[in-house]
Design a protein around this motif. Structure first.
Motif, PDB file in Angstrom:
ATOM      1  N   GLY A 178       0.961  -1.072  -0.045  1.00 44.19           N
ATOM      2  CA  GLY A 178       0.164   0.022   0.137  1.00 44.19           C
ATOM      3  C   GLY A 178       0.817   1.296  -0.260  1.00 44.19           C
ATOM      4  O   GLY A 178       0.385   2.469   0.365  1.00 44.19           O
ATOM      5  N   LYS A 179       2.262   1.248  -0.488  1.00 41.46           N
ATOM      6  CA  LYS A 179       3.054   2.333  -0.551  1.00 41.46           C
ATOM      7  C   LYS A 179       2.801   2.670  -2.011  1.00 41.46           C
ATOM      8  O   LYS A 179       4.168   2.515  -2.581  1.00 41.46           O
ATOM      9  CB  LYS A 179       4.333   2.072   0.078  1.00 41.46           C
ATOM     10  CG  LYS A 179       4.242   1.535   1.649  1.00 41.46           C
ATOM     11  CD  LYS A 179       5.703   1.141   2.151  1.00 41.46           C
ATOM     12  CE  LYS A 179       5.469   0.477   3.593  1.00 41.46           C
ATOM     13  NZ  LYS A 179       6.744   0.170   3.967  1.00 41.46           N
ATOM     14  N   GLY A 180       2.076   3.367  -2.257  1.00 43.17           N
ATOM     15  CA  GLY A 180       2.083   3.843  -3.859  1.00 43.17           C
ATOM     16  C   GLY A 180       3.262   4.877  -4.344  1.00 43.17           C
ATOM     17  O   GLY A 180       3.731   4.628  -5.273  1.00 43.17           O
ATOM     18  N   GLU A 181       3.551   5.765  -3.273  1.00 41.16           N
ATOM     19  CA  GLU A 181       4.722   6.815  -3.809  1.00 41.16           C
ATOM     20  C   GLU A 181       6.142   6.180  -3.800  1.00 41.16           C
ATOM     21  O   GLU A 181       6.781   6.315  -4.990  1.00 41.16           O
ATOM     22  CB  GLU A 181       4.750   7.884  -2.490  1.00 41.16           C
ATOM     23  CG  GLU A 181       5.878   8.767  -2.897  1.00 41.16           C
ATOM     24  CD  GLU A 181       5.869   9.868  -1.910  1.00 41.16           C
ATOM     25  OE1 GLU A 181       6.968  10.874  -2.202  1.00 41.16           O
ATOM     26  OE2 GLU A 181       5.103  10.141  -1.066  1.00 41.16           O
ATOM     27  N   GLU A 182       6.187   5.087  -2.976  1.00 36.69           N
ATOM     28  CA  GLU A 182       7.424   4.366  -3.269  1.00 36.69           C
ATOM     29  C   GLU A 182       7.573   3.549  -4.351  1.00 36.69           C
ATOM     30  O   GLU A 182       8.529   3.277  -5.056  1.00 36.69           O
ATOM     31  CB  GLU A 182       7.854   3.779  -1.947  1.00 36.69           C
ATOM     32  CG  GLU A 182       8.008   4.664  -0.496  1.00 36.69           C
ATOM     33  CD  GLU A 182       8.315   3.576   0.403  1.00 36.69           C
ATOM     34  OE1 GLU A 182       9.107   2.590   0.344  1.00 36.69           O
ATOM     35  OE2 GLU A 182       8.147   4.021   1.667  1.00 36.69           O
ATOM     36  N   ALA A 183       6.184   2.826  -4.736  1.00 38.77           N
ATOM     37  CA  ALA A 183       6.279   1.863  -5.812  1.00 38.77           C
ATOM     38  C   ALA A 183       6.405   2.815  -7.103  1.00 38.77           C
ATOM     39  O   ALA A 183       7.054   2.374  -7.887  1.00 38.77           O
ATOM     40  CB  ALA A 183       4.897   1.436  -5.746  1.00 38.77           C
ATOM     41  N   ARG A 184       5.794   3.966  -7.136  1.00 33.62           N
ATOM     42  CA  ARG A 184       6.101   4.970  -8.226  1.00 33.62           C
ATOM     43  C   ARG A 184       7.394   5.266  -8.757  1.00 33.62           C
ATOM     44  O   ARG A 184       7.837   5.288  -9.691  1.00 33.62           O
ATOM     45  CB  ARG A 184       5.344   6.120  -8.132  1.00 33.62           C
ATOM     46  CG  ARG A 184       5.396   7.234  -9.243  1.00 33.62           C
ATOM     47  CD  ARG A 184       4.202   8.148  -9.162  1.00 33.62           C
ATOM     48  NE  ARG A 184       4.042   8.785  -7.992  1.00 33.62           N
ATOM     49  CZ  ARG A 184       4.643   9.694  -7.366  1.00 33.62           C
ATOM     50  NH1 ARG A 184       5.813  10.316  -8.264  1.00 33.62           N
ATOM     51  NH2 ARG A 184       4.416  10.433  -6.174  1.00 33.62           N
ATOM     52  N   ALA A 185       8.555   5.463  -7.458  1.00 31.91           N
ATOM     53  CA  ALA A 185       9.951   5.718  -7.690  1.00 31.91           C
ATOM     54  C   ALA A 185      10.468   4.546  -8.368  1.00 31.91           C
ATOM     55  O   ALA A 185      11.200   4.807  -9.308  1.00 31.91           O
ATOM     56  CB  ALA A 185      10.294   6.163  -6.374  1.00 31.91           C
ATOM     57  N   PHE A 186      10.292   3.364  -7.943  1.00 35.71           N
ATOM     58  CA  PHE A 186      10.728   2.097  -8.526  1.00 35.71           C
ATOM     59  C   PHE A 186      10.559   1.848  -9.986  1.00 35.71           C
ATOM     60  O   PHE A 186      11.082   1.591 -10.838  1.00 35.71           O
ATOM     61  CB  PHE A 186      10.234   1.005  -7.616  1.00 35.71           C
ATOM     62  CG  PHE A 186      11.350   0.921  -6.580  1.00 35.71           C
ATOM     63  CD1 PHE A 186      12.747   0.737  -6.528  1.00 35.71           C
ATOM     64  CD2 PHE A 186      10.712   0.856  -5.376  1.00 35.71           C
ATOM     65  CE1 PHE A 186      13.373   0.883  -5.151  1.00 35.71           C
ATOM     66  CE2 PHE A 186      11.268   0.615  -4.136  1.00 35.71           C
ATOM     67  CZ  PHE A 186      12.803   0.738  -4.021  1.00 35.71           C
ATOM     68  N   ALA A 187       8.970   2.393 -10.190  1.00 39.29           N
ATOM     69  CA  ALA A 187       8.378   1.914 -11.638  1.00 39.29           C
ATOM     70  C   ALA A 187       8.922   2.924 -12.552  1.00 39.29           C
ATOM     71  O   ALA A 187       9.140   2.805 -13.590  1.00 39.29           O
ATOM     72  CB  ALA A 187       6.636   2.218 -11.352  1.00 39.29           C
ATOM     73  N   GLU A 188       9.149   4.437 -12.121  1.00 38.95           N
ATOM     74  CA  GLU A 188       9.525   5.211 -12.998  1.00 38.95           C
ATOM     75  C   GLU A 188      11.018   4.922 -13.659  1.00 38.95           C
ATOM     76  O   GLU A 188      11.227   5.218 -14.666  1.00 38.95           O
ATOM     77  CB  GLU A 188       9.521   6.723 -12.303  1.00 38.95           C
ATOM     78  CG  GLU A 188       8.208   7.182 -12.089  1.00 38.95           C
ATOM     79  CD  GLU A 188       8.199   8.419 -11.321  1.00 38.95           C
ATOM     80  OE1 GLU A 188       9.014   8.780 -10.540  1.00 38.95           O
ATOM     81  OE2 GLU A 188       6.888   9.274 -11.330  1.00 38.95           O
ATOM     82  N   ARG A 189      11.711   4.507 -12.492  1.00 40.81           N
ATOM     83  CA  ARG A 189      13.137   4.225 -12.967  1.00 40.81           C
ATOM     84  C   ARG A 189      13.243   2.900 -13.945  1.00 40.81           C
ATOM     85  O   ARG A 189      13.911   2.755 -14.801  1.00 40.81           O
ATOM     86  CB  ARG A 189      13.881   3.775 -11.711  1.00 40.81           C
ATOM     87  CG  ARG A 189      15.262   3.438 -12.189  1.00 40.81           C
ATOM     88  CD  ARG A 189      16.294   3.024 -10.806  1.00 40.81           C
ATOM     89  NE  ARG A 189      17.676   2.776 -11.131  1.00 40.81           N
ATOM     90  CZ  ARG A 189      18.413   2.164 -10.312  1.00 40.81           C
ATOM     91  NH1 ARG A 189      17.943   1.741  -9.110  1.00 40.81           N
ATOM     92  NH2 ARG A 189      19.620   1.605 -10.677  1.00 40.81           N
ATOM     93  N   ALA A 190      12.289   1.964 -13.993  1.00 44.13           N
ATOM     94  CA  ALA A 190      12.132   0.703 -14.618  1.00 44.13           C
ATOM     95  C   ALA A 190      11.693   1.239 -15.747  1.00 44.13           C
ATOM     96  O   ALA A 190      12.002   0.688 -17.240  1.00 44.13           O
ATOM     97  CB  ALA A 190      11.084  -0.090 -13.878  1.00 44.13           C
ATOM     98  N   VAL A 191      10.643   2.162 -15.663  1.00 45.74           N
ATOM     99  CA  VAL A 191      10.325   2.755 -17.225  1.00 45.74           C
ATOM    100  C   VAL A 191      11.184   3.573 -18.067  1.00 45.74           C
ATOM    101  O   VAL A 191      11.372   3.245 -19.406  1.00 45.74           O
ATOM    102  CB  VAL A 191       9.007   3.916 -17.115  1.00 45.74           C
ATOM    103  CG1 VAL A 191       8.662   4.559 -18.332  1.00 45.74           C
ATOM    104  CG2 VAL A 191       7.971   3.148 -16.769  1.00 45.74           C
ATOM    105  N   LYS A 192      12.254   4.123 -17.538  1.00 44.52           N
ATOM    106  CA  LYS A 192      13.166   5.007 -18.056  1.00 44.52           C
ATOM    107  C   LYS A 192      14.267   3.921 -18.620  1.00 44.52           C
ATOM    108  O   LYS A 192      14.569   3.965 -19.869  1.00 44.52           O
ATOM    109  CB  LYS A 192      13.909   5.626 -17.054  1.00 44.52           C
ATOM    110  CG  LYS A 192      15.103   6.329 -17.523  1.00 44.52           C
ATOM    111  CD  LYS A 192      15.570   7.385 -16.594  1.00 44.52           C
ATOM    112  CE  LYS A 192      17.012   8.003 -17.203  1.00 44.52           C
ATOM    113  NZ  LYS A 192      17.525   8.995 -16.259  1.00 44.52           N
ATOM    114  N   LEU A 193      14.267   2.721 -18.055  1.00 46.84           N
ATOM    115  CA  LEU A 193      15.352   1.546 -18.534  1.00 46.84           C
ATOM    116  C   LEU A 193      14.724   0.781 -19.607  1.00 46.84           C
ATOM    117  O   LEU A 193      15.445   0.466 -20.490  1.00 46.84           O
ATOM    118  CB  LEU A 193      15.918   0.956 -17.222  1.00 46.84           C
ATOM    119  CG  LEU A 193      16.752   1.449 -16.075  1.00 46.84           C
ATOM    120  CD1 LEU A 193      17.151   0.574 -15.243  1.00 46.84           C
ATOM    121  CD2 LEU A 193      18.004   1.963 -16.833  1.00 46.84           C
ATOM    122  N   SER A 194      13.637   0.442 -19.129  1.00 42.53           N
ATOM    123  CA  SER A 194      12.990  -0.574 -20.134  1.00 42.53           C
ATOM    124  C   SER A 194      12.604   0.236 -21.534  1.00 42.53           C
ATOM    125  O   SER A 194      12.389  -0.573 -22.553  1.00 42.53           O
ATOM    126  CB  SER A 194      11.757  -1.009 -19.660  1.00 42.53           C
ATOM    127  OG  SER A 194      10.702  -0.121 -19.271  1.00 42.53           O
TER     128      SER A 194
END
Length: 325
Positions: A178-194
Motif C-alpha cells: 500500500g505504499k504507492g509513492e515508493e512504488a512509483r519511484a521504482f516503476a519510474e526508474r524501470a520505465v526509463k530503463l525498459s
C-alpha cells in the motif's frame, strides 16, 4: 630548303607531341592502375575487417548463448532441488513447507554457492522473492530484491535494462504494502530503463507505474499510462490474450470501475474472462478477480441475482487459495 626545314620542324614537333601524349597516357594508365590496386587493397582490407567483425560477433553471441544456457541450467537445477526438499516423493521432508524450502535456498545462496556467478545469484534471489511474495513474506522479499538489485547494478551498471526485474519486484512489493509513492519511484526508474528495448519489460514497467498512480488516486494519469502499455501490446503484435496484456487489461478495468466508467470496465473484464477460460486457466487468480469485479458491476446495477452466485464462487476460490491470515 626553307620549306623542307619547316616541314622537318613540324614533323619533329608532331612526333614530340605524340611522344609526350603517349608518355602522359602511360602515366595516366599507371596512375589508374595504382588507384585501382589501392581500391582493391582497401576493399580487401574492408572485407577482412568485416569478416573479422562478423566472426567476433558470432563468437560473442555463442559465448552469450552458452553463458545463458549454463545460467538457465544452474537456476533450474537449484530451484528443482529446493522444491524437491519439500516433496516426500523426492526424498524430501514430509512436513517442510514451500516457505521453508525457499528459506533453505536463501541460506545456500548466502553461504556463497554462487559466489563466482553473481548474475545467477541475482536471478535466483528474484525468483525466490516471487515465491515468497505470493506467500506474503514481505520482509524476506524486500531483502532479496534489494540484494539482487545491488548485485545487478554492480555487475551490469546502473543504466542496464536488465535491472528492471529487480525494480519491478520492488515496485510490486510496495504496491502490495500500500505504499504507492515508493512504488512509483521504482516503476519510474524501470520505465526509463525498459524504454531502451521497448519489449515486455516496458509493458510491465508501465503497468506498475499506472498502478502506483491509481493507488495514489491519480486515476486519469493511471488510465493514460495503462493505455500506453496497451498500445505497445498492439504495436508489438502480442495479442490481447498475452499474459502481459491480460494483466494490464484487468488493472485498466479496475481503473475504469473506480472512475465509474462501468461500460468500459465491463467490456475489458469480459475480454479477460474469455481469454483466461479459452486458455484453460480456470484456477488463475486474475480470472476470479475479473469475475468478482464484474459481479460488483452487476450489483451496482441492482442485478443481485446475477452477482451473488459469482461472489460466492469467488469467495470460495480465494479462501481455498490465499492464506487465511
Amino acid at each position: 630548303a626553307m620549306l623542307l626545314g619547316v616541314i622537318g620542324t613540324t614533323t619533329g614537333m608532331f612526333w614530340a607531341l605524340q611522344s609526350r601524349e603517349a608518355e602522359n597516357q602511360a602515366k595516366l594508365a599507371a596512375m589508374e592502375s595504382a588507384t585501382f590496386a589501392k581500391q582493391q587493397a582497401t576493399r580487401a582490407s574492408q572485407e577482412r575487417a568485416k569478416a573479422e567483425q562478423q566472426k567476433s560477433i558470432a563468437e560473442e553471441n555463442a559465448t552469450k548463448e552458452a553463458k545463458a544456457r549454463r545460467r538457465a541450467e544452474a537456476i533450474n537445477t537449484f530451484v528443482t532441488n529446493a522444491l524437491q526438499s519439500s516433496d516426500p516423493l523426492q526424498a524430501g521432508k514430509r512436513d517442510i513447507t514451500i516457505i521453508e524450502a525457499m528459506e533453505n535456498a536463501i541460506r545456500e545462496i548466502a553461504g556463497g554457492v554462487f559466489r563466482d556467478e553473481p548474475e545467477i545469484e541475482a536471478d535466483l534471489q528474484s525468483i525466490i522473492s516471487d515465491v515468497l511474495m505470493n506467500n506474503f513474506q514481505y520482509d524476506q522479499v524486500e531483502t532479496l530484491l534489494k540484494q539482487s538489485l545491488q548485485t545487478r547494478t554492480r555487475v551490469l551498471g546502473q543504466d542496464d535494462p536488465r535491472l528492471c526485474d529487480s525494480l519491478h519486484g520492488l515496485a510490486k512489493l510496495r504496491l502490495w504494502q500500500g505504499k504507492g509513492e515508493e512504488a512509483r519511484a521504482f516503476a519510474e526508474r524501470a520505465v526509463k530503463l525498459s524504454s531502451q528495448l521497448r519489449d515486455h519489460n516496458e509493458i510491465e514497467s508501465l503497468n506498475l507505474l499506472a498502478s502506483s498512480h491509481q493507488m495514489e488516486g491519480n486515476y486519469e494519469d493511471a488510465e493514460k499510462i495503462f493505455l500506453r502499455a496497451m498500445k505497445i501490446v498492439d504495436e508489438e503484435g502480442l495479442g490481447r490474450d498475452h499474459p502481459k496484456a491480460l494483466t494490464v487489461m484487468l488493472n485498466l478495468a479496475d481503473c475504469y470501475q473506480t472512475q465509474k466508467k462501468f461500460t468500459d470496465a465491463n467490456e475489458l473484464l469480459n475480454l479477460v474472462i474469455a481469454a483466461r477460460e479459452a486458455l484453460g486457466q480456470t484456477d488463475h487468480i486474475s480470472l476470479w478477480m475479473a469475475r468478482s469485479n464484474r459481479a460488483a458491476i452487476f450489483m451496482g446495477k441492482g442485478k443481485v441475482a446475477e452477482a451473488l452466485p459469482i461472489f460466492l464462487e469467488a469467495q470460495e476460490f480465494f479462501e481455498s487459495t490465499l492464506p487465511g491470515d
